[in-house]
Write an enzyme that holds these catalytic residues in place. Structure first.
Site, short mmCIF file in Angstrom:
data_model
loop_
_atom_site.label_atom_id
_atom_site.label_comp_id
_atom_site.label_asym_id
_atom_site.label_seq_id
_atom_site.Cartn_x
_atom_site.Cartn_y
_atom_site.Cartn_z
N HIS A 18 -43.67 7.13 7.68
CA HIS A 18 -43.74 8.59 7.76
C HIS A 18 -44.01 9.26 6.41
O HIS A 18 -44.66 10.31 6.37
CB HIS A 18 -42.42 9.16 8.30
N HIS B 272 -48.27 12.95 9.94
CA HIS B 272 -47.45 12.72 8.74
C HIS B 272 -48.28 12.96 7.47
O HIS B 272 -47.74 13.36 6.44
CB HIS B 272 -46.88 11.31 8.75
N ASP C 96 -31.64 0.15 -14.42
CA ASP C 96 -30.79 0.38 -15.59
C ASP C 96 -29.74 -0.73 -15.56
O ASP C 96 -29.87 -1.71 -14.80
CB ASP C 96 -30.21 1.81 -15.62
N HIS C 97 -28.68 -0.59 -16.35
CA HIS C 97 -27.66 -1.64 -16.39
C HIS C 97 -26.92 -1.75 -15.05
O HIS C 97 -26.54 -2.84 -14.63
CB HIS C 97 -26.68 -1.39 -17.53
N CYS D 110 -30.76 1.56 -9.88
CA CYS D 110 -29.66 1.89 -10.80
C CYS D 110 -28.36 1.64 -10.03
O CYS D 110 -28.36 0.97 -9.00
CB CYS D 110 -29.79 3.30 -11.37
N GLY D 111 -27.24 2.15 -10.52
CA GLY D 111 -25.97 1.86 -9.86
C GLY D 111 -25.94 2.37 -8.43
O GLY D 111 -25.57 1.65 -7.50
N THR D 112 -26.33 3.63 -8.27
CA THR D 112 -26.36 4.24 -6.94
C THR D 112 -27.78 4.35 -6.38
O THR D 112 -27.96 4.60 -5.19
CB THR D 112 -25.80 5.67 -7.01
N GLY D 113 -28.77 4.27 -7.25
CA GLY D 113 -30.16 4.56 -6.87
C GLY D 113 -30.47 6.04 -6.95
O GLY D 113 -31.63 6.44 -6.86
N ILE D 114 -29.44 6.85 -7.14
CA ILE D 114 -29.64 8.31 -7.09
C ILE D 114 -30.33 8.82 -8.36
O ILE D 114 -31.37 9.48 -8.30
CB ILE D 114 -28.30 9.04 -6.85
N GLY D 115 -29.74 8.51 -9.52
CA GLY D 115 -30.30 9.04 -10.77
C GLY D 115 -31.73 8.60 -10.99
O GLY D 115 -32.60 9.41 -11.34
C1 RB5 Z 1 -24.70 4.20 -14.78
O1 RB5 Z 1 -23.34 4.05 -15.02
C2 RB5 Z 1 -24.92 4.99 -13.50
O2 RB5 Z 1 -24.62 6.32 -13.72
C3 RB5 Z 1 -26.34 4.82 -13.02
O3 RB5 Z 1 -26.61 3.48 -12.81
C4 RB5 Z 1 -26.70 5.52 -11.72
O4 RB5 Z 1 -25.80 5.21 -10.71
C5 RB5 Z 1 -26.99 6.96 -11.83
O5 RB5 Z 1 -27.35 7.62 -10.85
#
Ligand code: RB5
Length: 148
Positions: free
Chosen positions: A98, A133, A8-9, A65-70
């Site tokens: 694994h 595994h 994403d951005h 993404c910013g955190t990789g989490i979403g």
């Molecule tokens: C975008 O601002 C941010 O929310 C996205 O990149 C990501 O970190 C979501 O998990």
């Protein structure tokens, strides 16, 4: 090995770095965007790469993404996807050995380009070790089938 990549951005700048790495390594890859740093929704890109990998059009995926989490949460909603959120080289190796992870997720606001390159190279070059595994992964696959 065919690789699908997207971001994403928040992950755009790091994606460009990893695209450069894949080009240097002469890997067979496709960039699913975005192609500029304007705001987009990470689920759209996470689902796209996950569907390409799940349908076997591509062997592996890389999502940022910013955190990789979403973007990793989104990818892991697609049946057959084992997306690993990784910010260190130990985990990059372990998740291939694994978990047989088929998508690597990273946070572009968390890791710098040098570490990200090492993570990607380690993840691409490490094989699944199977054995006990494999039975654990099969439990996840069965759960997905039973709860589809
Ligand atoms: C975008 O601002 C941010 O929310 C996205 O990149 C990501 O970190 C979501 O998990």
């Amino acid at each position: 090995m065919k690789i699908a990549i997207a971001s994403d951005h928040g992950g755009f700048e790091l994606k460009q770095e990893i695209v450069a790495l894949l080009t240097e390594l002469k890997m067979d890859f496709e960039d699913f965007g975005p192609f500029e740093a304007k705001a987009v929704d990470y689920p759209d890109y996470g689902f796209k790469v996950a569907q390409e990998v799940a349908s076997k059009n591509f062997d592996r995926g890389i999502l940022i993404c910013g955190t990789g989490i979403g973007i990793s949460i989104a990818a892991n909603k697609v049946q057959g996807i084992r997306c690993a959120l990784v910010h260190d080289v130990f985990s990059a190796r372990a998740t291939r050995e694994h978990n047989d992870s088929n998508i690597l997720a990273m946070g572009g606001r968390i890791v710098g380009p040098g570490l990200a390159r090492m993570i990607v190279e380690t993840w691409l070059n490490t094989d699944f070790i199977g054995s006990h595994h494999a039975a654990r992964i099969e439990k996840i696959a069965q759960y997905e089938k039973n709860h589809a």
